[in-house]
Structure formats: C-alpha cells, structure tokens
Write a protein that holds these residues in place. Structure first.
Motif, PDB file in Angstrom:
ATOM      1  N   ASP A  11     -82.430  61.885  34.623  1.00 46.74           N
ATOM      2  CA  ASP A  11     -81.417  62.931  34.789  1.00 46.74           C
ATOM      3  C   ASP A  11     -80.982  63.496  33.448  1.00 46.74           C
ATOM      4  O   ASP A  11     -80.711  64.716  33.335  1.00 46.74           O
ATOM      5  CB  ASP A  11     -80.196  62.367  35.531  1.00 46.74           C
ATOM      6  CG  ASP A  11     -80.510  62.065  36.986  1.00 46.74           C
ATOM      7  OD1 ASP A  11     -81.544  62.567  37.484  1.00 46.74           O
ATOM      8  OD2 ASP A  11     -79.724  61.324  37.614  1.00 46.74           O
ATOM      9  N   PHE A  12     -80.916  62.630  32.434  1.00 45.01           N
ATOM     10  CA  PHE A  12     -80.516  63.129  31.117  1.00 45.01           C
ATOM     11  C   PHE A  12     -81.554  64.099  30.555  1.00 45.01           C
ATOM     12  O   PHE A  12     -81.202  65.110  29.916  1.00 45.01           O
ATOM     13  CB  PHE A  12     -80.321  61.954  30.155  1.00 45.01           C
ATOM     14  CG  PHE A  12     -79.973  62.392  28.762  1.00 45.01           C
ATOM     15  CD1 PHE A  12     -78.718  62.912  28.460  1.00 45.01           C
ATOM     16  CD2 PHE A  12     -80.929  62.331  27.746  1.00 45.01           C
ATOM     17  CE1 PHE A  12     -78.418  63.327  27.174  1.00 45.01           C
ATOM     18  CE2 PHE A  12     -80.625  62.741  26.467  1.00 45.01           C
ATOM     19  CZ  PHE A  12     -79.361  63.241  26.172  1.00 45.01           C
ATOM     20  N   GLU A  13     -82.826  63.806  30.803  1.00 44.14           N
ATOM     21  CA  GLU A  13     -83.868  64.734  30.349  1.00 44.14           C
ATOM     22  C   GLU A  13     -83.719  66.093  31.024  1.00 44.14           C
ATOM     23  O   GLU A  13     -83.860  67.141  30.389  1.00 44.14           O
ATOM     24  CB  GLU A  13     -85.241  64.143  30.658  1.00 44.14           C
ATOM     25  CG  GLU A  13     -85.592  62.920  29.824  1.00 44.14           C
ATOM     26  CD  GLU A  13     -86.934  62.337  30.206  1.00 44.14           C
ATOM     27  OE1 GLU A  13     -87.544  62.854  31.183  1.00 44.14           O
ATOM     28  OE2 GLU A  13     -87.360  61.359  29.553  1.00 44.14           O
ATOM     29  N   ILE A  14     -83.407  66.070  32.338  1.00 45.50           N
ATOM     30  CA  ILE A  14     -83.222  67.342  33.062  1.00 45.50           C
ATOM     31  C   ILE A  14     -82.004  68.097  32.529  1.00 45.50           C
ATOM     32  O   ILE A  14     -82.052  69.323  32.280  1.00 45.50           O
ATOM     33  CB  ILE A  14     -83.072  67.071  34.574  1.00 45.50           C
ATOM     34  CG1 ILE A  14     -84.362  66.460  35.129  1.00 45.50           C
ATOM     35  CG2 ILE A  14     -82.724  68.364  35.330  1.00 45.50           C
ATOM     36  CD1 ILE A  14     -84.252  66.013  36.565  1.00 45.50           C
ATOM     37  N   ILE A  15     -80.912  67.352  32.335  1.00 44.01           N
ATOM     38  CA  ILE A  15     -79.672  67.989  31.853  1.00 44.01           C
ATOM     39  C   ILE A  15     -79.851  68.526  30.441  1.00 44.01           C
ATOM     40  O   ILE A  15     -79.397  69.640  30.119  1.00 44.01           O
ATOM     41  CB  ILE A  15     -78.508  66.984  31.909  1.00 44.01           C
ATOM     42  CG1 ILE A  15     -78.179  66.649  33.369  1.00 44.01           C
ATOM     43  CG2 ILE A  15     -77.265  67.540  31.208  1.00 44.01           C
ATOM     44  CD1 ILE A  15     -77.172  65.542  33.522  1.00 44.01           C
ATOM     45  N   SER A  16     -80.527  67.748  29.594  1.00 47.08           N
ATOM     46  CA  SER A  16     -80.714  68.204  28.201  1.00 47.08           C
ATOM     47  C   SER A  16     -81.586  69.455  28.146  1.00 47.08           C
ATOM     48  O   SER A  16     -81.346  70.351  27.314  1.00 47.08           O
ATOM     49  CB  SER A  16     -81.338  67.085  27.365  1.00 47.08           C
ATOM     50  OG  SER A  16     -82.601  66.717  27.879  1.00 47.08           O
ATOM     51  N   GLU A  62     -82.050  68.288  19.780  1.00 45.49           N
ATOM     52  CA  GLU A  62     -83.003  67.174  19.797  1.00 45.49           C
ATOM     53  C   GLU A  62     -82.423  65.889  19.197  1.00 45.49           C
ATOM     54  O   GLU A  62     -82.729  64.789  19.644  1.00 45.49           O
ATOM     55  CB  GLU A  62     -84.277  67.562  19.054  1.00 45.49           C
ATOM     56  CG  GLU A  62     -85.058  68.677  19.738  1.00 45.49           C
ATOM     57  CD  GLU A  62     -86.347  68.981  19.002  1.00 45.49           C
ATOM     58  OE1 GLU A  62     -86.596  68.301  17.974  1.00 45.49           O
ATOM     59  OE2 GLU A  62     -87.082  69.877  19.443  1.00 45.49           O
ATOM     60  N   HIS A  63     -81.580  66.017  18.170  1.00 42.51           N
ATOM     61  CA  HIS A  63     -80.998  64.839  17.521  1.00 42.51           C
ATOM     62  C   HIS A  63     -80.126  64.042  18.510  1.00 42.51           C
ATOM     63  O   HIS A  63     -80.223  62.807  18.611  1.00 42.51           O
ATOM     64  CB  HIS A  63     -80.164  65.264  16.314  1.00 42.51           C
ATOM     65  CG  HIS A  63     -79.540  64.108  15.582  1.00 42.51           C
ATOM     66  ND1 HIS A  63     -80.266  63.244  14.803  1.00 42.51           N
ATOM     67  CD2 HIS A  63     -78.232  63.673  15.539  1.00 42.51           C
ATOM     68  CE1 HIS A  63     -79.465  62.318  14.300  1.00 42.51           C
ATOM     69  NE2 HIS A  63     -78.219  62.568  14.730  1.00 42.51           N
ATOM     70  N   SER A  64     -79.310  64.737  19.261  1.00 47.58           N
ATOM     71  CA  SER A  64     -78.458  64.079  20.253  1.00 47.58           C
ATOM     72  C   SER A  64     -79.294  63.460  21.364  1.00 47.58           C
ATOM     73  O   SER A  64     -79.000  62.366  21.856  1.00 47.58           O
ATOM     74  CB  SER A  64     -77.460  65.077  20.843  1.00 47.58           C
ATOM     75  OG  SER A  64     -76.602  65.591  19.842  1.00 47.58           O
ATOM     76  N   VAL A  65     -80.348  64.177  21.756  1.00 47.62           N
ATOM     77  CA  VAL A  65     -81.222  63.665  22.808  1.00 47.62           C
ATOM     78  C   VAL A  65     -81.868  62.357  22.368  1.00 47.62           C
ATOM     79  O   VAL A  65     -81.929  61.378  23.120  1.00 47.62           O
ATOM     80  CB  VAL A  65     -82.292  64.712  23.179  1.00 47.62           C
ATOM     81  CG1 VAL A  65     -83.342  64.109  24.122  1.00 47.62           C
ATOM     82  CG2 VAL A  65     -81.644  65.920  23.841  1.00 47.62           C
ATOM     83  N   ARG A  66     -82.356  62.329  21.125  1.00 43.90           N
ATOM     84  CA  ARG A  66     -83.003  61.114  20.616  1.00 43.90           C
ATOM     85  C   ARG A  66     -82.017  59.945  20.560  1.00 43.90           C
ATOM     86  O   ARG A  66     -82.359  58.803  20.897  1.00 43.90           O
ATOM     87  CB  ARG A  66     -83.609  61.368  19.232  1.00 43.90           C
ATOM     88  CG  ARG A  66     -84.896  62.193  19.265  1.00 43.90           C
ATOM     89  CD  ARG A  66     -85.619  62.081  17.934  1.00 43.90           C
ATOM     90  NE  ARG A  66     -84.798  62.564  16.824  1.00 43.90           N
ATOM     91  CZ  ARG A  66     -84.786  63.814  16.374  1.00 43.90           C
ATOM     92  NH1 ARG A  66     -85.571  64.720  16.957  1.00 43.90           N
ATOM     93  NH2 ARG A  66     -84.016  64.159  15.374  1.00 43.90           N
TER      94      ARG A  66
END
Length: 453
Positions: free
Chosen positions: A264-269, A276-280
């Motif tokens: 879900d986080f991948e979809i939301i991001s 990208e920094h926050s995602v990592r």
C-alpha cells in the motif's frame, strides 16, 4: 551450612558435657567432704564423752587404750591431738606425728593437703578443761577428694562416648541438610533453565518426599515449601508456554499486515509523488521489521526441534569460506585466518552456516579491529579485540532480543545472534564457551565424525 551446624552442635555438646561434669564433680566433692565431716563429728563426740577428756595427765598407752575401746576399728585413718593453752602438744596419735604437720588451732574447720594425703581437722575445746584444745581429724588419700579418681579407664569410656556422639552428630547433620543440598542443586538447575530460556524442571521426587512420614499426621514446613515451589514452577512453565505461543502467533500475524503495508505504501507513494529519499527510509524500516519477525520465527522454529534433521557430513571449509567471503564484502579484510586444518562435521549445513554467520557477524559488529579465526582438531576459535560481551548479556545468552543497554545505534542488531548460537549448539550437543578478556573469544567443539566401515 552443614559444617556450621556440626560445629555448633559440637560446641553445645562439649559445653553441656563440661558443665554437667563440673556440676557432678562439685557435688561429688561436696558429698565426700560432708561424709568426712560427719565422721569427724561422731569421733569427736565419742572422744569427748570418753575417759580421755577426763585425764589430767596423758600416758600414751593409757590414752591409746581408751581410744581403742571407744572407737575400735573406726580409729583407722583418724587422728587426735590434745593441746594446752600455750599450744603445746599433750597427746597425739602416731599417724599424725609421722606426717610432721603443724595443725593450726583456728579456724574451727581446717583443711590441709600434701602430695599424697588430704587432712580434715575439727578444733574443739574440751568441756572439762576449757584451756585444752582437742583436734580431731581424718587422713585420707588425696584421690579420695580430688579429681584423680577419674582413671584412664574412665577417661577412655568418656572419650568413646563422645566419639560416638560426634559421629552420630555428623551423620545427623548430613541427613538434616541433605534436602537443603538437593534443593540448592535443583535451584541451580532452575536458574540455568531461566538463563537458557528453557522449560523449568519440576521438583525431584526424592526432594518432595522429605518431611512425609508415617508418624506424621501432616506435612512439615519443608514439605509444604516443596509443594509450593512445585506449584510455582508449574505455573511458570504454563505461563511461559502461553507466552511463547502468543509471541509466535503475534509474529505470524504481523507478517501479512507488513506485506500489505509495504504494498500500500508503494501505491500511495506513486500516487502522491513522495520523494525517493522518504520512500527508501520508510521501506527500510518496514524491511527491518519484516526481517526481525522472520528471524524470530526461524529461531522459534529451531528451538522447537528436539532432534536435528537433514544431516550431512560436510567439510568445515566448504561452509566457512562462503561465509568468510560474504562478510568480507561488508567488513573488508578484518577477518584474519590464523590456522586452518579442514575437518568434517555431521550437521545440517544451514545450521552450521547460521552459527558461523552469527559468531563472526557479532565479532565484526561489536569490535573495531581484526577478528581472528582458527580451525583445527574439530574446534573453531573466533576472537575479537573489542570491549567484550557484557556480563548481563552472557547471563541471558539463550533469550531473544538480548542486547546490552550500552550498545550504540551504530551497532545494529536485534539481539538474536547469541540465542541462535546457543540454540544450534544445544540442538547438536556441541560444547561451546565464551571468554571475555581483552575482547571476546568463542570456542566451539565438534564431535569427530566416525566413518561407516
């Protein structure tokens, strides 16, 4: 404790014996002295009532005849002295004259002693001749009134009785403290079980039987203590089983939600264009949680095994070299091989790899310098030169999430490494040891592989 009880019992025994002996000896001496005094009084009465007290002048033969008539055989051991006002001897029996003793006229009762004799004297004034003093006494052997009557045979008998009592006291102390010794051994087993995160052993049957007897209508305090202790151990074991079950269930329940959260986080991001920094960072934390849960479940599964499966005979170098190379990519050339002589180990290769990974990984993670490793004679020795494993961590070596309170954030780990090491070694019954001295030295000993002929 047993020695303390024995020496206290010995002290009480000796003190009681000496006290009783002193009382008896004092009573014995007093009674004998009273007996002598009674004999002297009776003799003095007989002399005063005899013709001897009426004589104005004393003839030895006449006086001796009067004494013989009055006392007969009772005169043996007794003596008589008659003195005038000036203290001059008017008459004395032969036995006292041979001793050549000066008997004082005061006080009323006089006691004299020599090396061989004990003399007791009564001073009286003759009724018909107040100026004359009659000294009546008894001469007895010194042993009659002293302690010398306790001969060697008596001392030997007393020593024998004391020896028997001491032996019985020693065995009694051994019997009384045997349950205490067994209880200490059992509590030591319980402590080790707690340290190794294992199930607590029940109270031994032999220990539970103490305090139960046919003569007793109810259990004594020690039996009650054992029953309470046994109930407590049962409740702890049940609580540990439930806690372990709840922990494993919770870990399993976390696996699926973590996977869903990550997706879900991948979809939301992607939808909200998160940088990208926050995602990592978020994905790294999710991966860390997921990896922690996976490692815990793997370790929990290993702890549930009683007999290892999928066993193979492997060469130690075939497992060590890949582990060595993988860690080298992360930590560089810090691992130094001191001595290597290949040998064989019977095990599940995956378990041996996990053991080496955890030992070497911890050594590299918690030290800054080189890490030495040697393999020889069915033994692996791994040594680092860090600060050493803290004692509070070693004392809980079988528990999961066992980390030092002083560990820095740079020393990443979840505290499962030592639990893996202990669980694997216990599963295969491999002997191992940690030594903390200018770093940490880990040794593990493998049993030799016997080839089938």
């Amino acid at each position: 404790m047993r020695r303390k009880f024995f020496f206290i019992s010995l002290l009480v025994l000796v003190t009681s014996t000496l006290t009783v002996a002193g009382i008896l000896l004092t009573y014995f001496r007093t009674e004998r002295l009273s007996f002598l005094d009674d004999q002297i009084r009776q003799t003095a009465t007989s002399i005063i009532e005899s013709k001897l007290s009426e004589l104005k002048t004393y003839d030895d033969e006449e006086a001796d005849q009067i004494i013989s008539e009055e006392l007969g055989p009772d005169r043996l051991g007794k003596f008589f002295v008659v003195r005038n006002k000036e203290g001059d001897i008017l008459f004395e029996t032969q036995n006292i004259s041979l001793l050549e003793l000066e008997i004082p006229r005061d006080p009323k009762w006089v006691t004299l002693s020599t090396d061989k004799h004990f003399i007791r004297v009564l001073n009286l004034n003759l009724p018909r001749f107040p100026t004359r003093t009659l000294q009546v006494g008894v001469i007895v052997d010194a042993s009659f009134i002293s302690l010398t009557y306790v001969n060697n045979r008596t001392l030997a008998a007393i020593s024998g009785i004391l020896s028997v009592i001491l032996i019985l006291t020693w065995f009694l102390s051994a019997y009384l403290f045997s349950p205490i010794r067994m209880l200490a051994q059992y509590l030591n087993q319980v402590t080790k079980a707690l340290e190794s995160n294992a199930e607590l052993p029940l109270v031994p049957v032999a220990l539970s039987r103490f305090g139960k007897g046919a003569l007793s209508q109810r259990q004594d305090e020690f039996s009650h203590l054992m029953r309470v202790l046994n109930d407590m151990v049962d409740k702890i074991n049940v609580s540990r089983k439930f806690m372990k079950s709840w922990t494993f269930q919770m870990a399993h329940e976390l696996k699926t939600p973590l996977t869903i959260v990550n997706r879900d986080f991948e979809i939301i991001s992607d939808h909200y264009k998160v940088d990208e920094h926050s995602v990592r960072d978020v994905q790294a934390n999710i991966d860390k949680i997921s990896q922690t849960v996976s490692n815990f479940l793997d370790w929990a599964e290993l702890t549930s095994q009683r007999i290892p499966g999928n066993l193979y005979v492997v060469n130690i170098e075939s497992i060590l070299i890949p582990v060595f190379n993988n860690l080298k990519k992360i930590y560089g050339d810090r691992i130094k091989s001191v001595k290597t002589n290949d040998f064989q180990v019977l095990c599940n290769p995956l378990h041996l790899e996990q053991l080496l990974n955890n030992v070497l990984g911890n050594a590299l993670k918690y030290s800054q310098g080189d890490v030495e490793i040697s393999c020889d004679n069915n033994k692996i020795v791994i040594r680092d030169f860090g600060t050493g494993i803290p004692s509070e961590v070693l004392n809980r070596i079988g528990s999961p999430f066992n980390r030092s309170a002083t560990a820095t954030s740079a020393q990443k780990g979840i505290g499962l490494g030592l639990a893996w090491i202990k669980t694997i070694c216990d599963l295969y019954h491999w002997d191992y040891e940690f030594a903390v001295n200018q770093g940490t030295t880990f040794k593990v000993y493998f049993p030799p592989v016997v080839s089938a002929s």
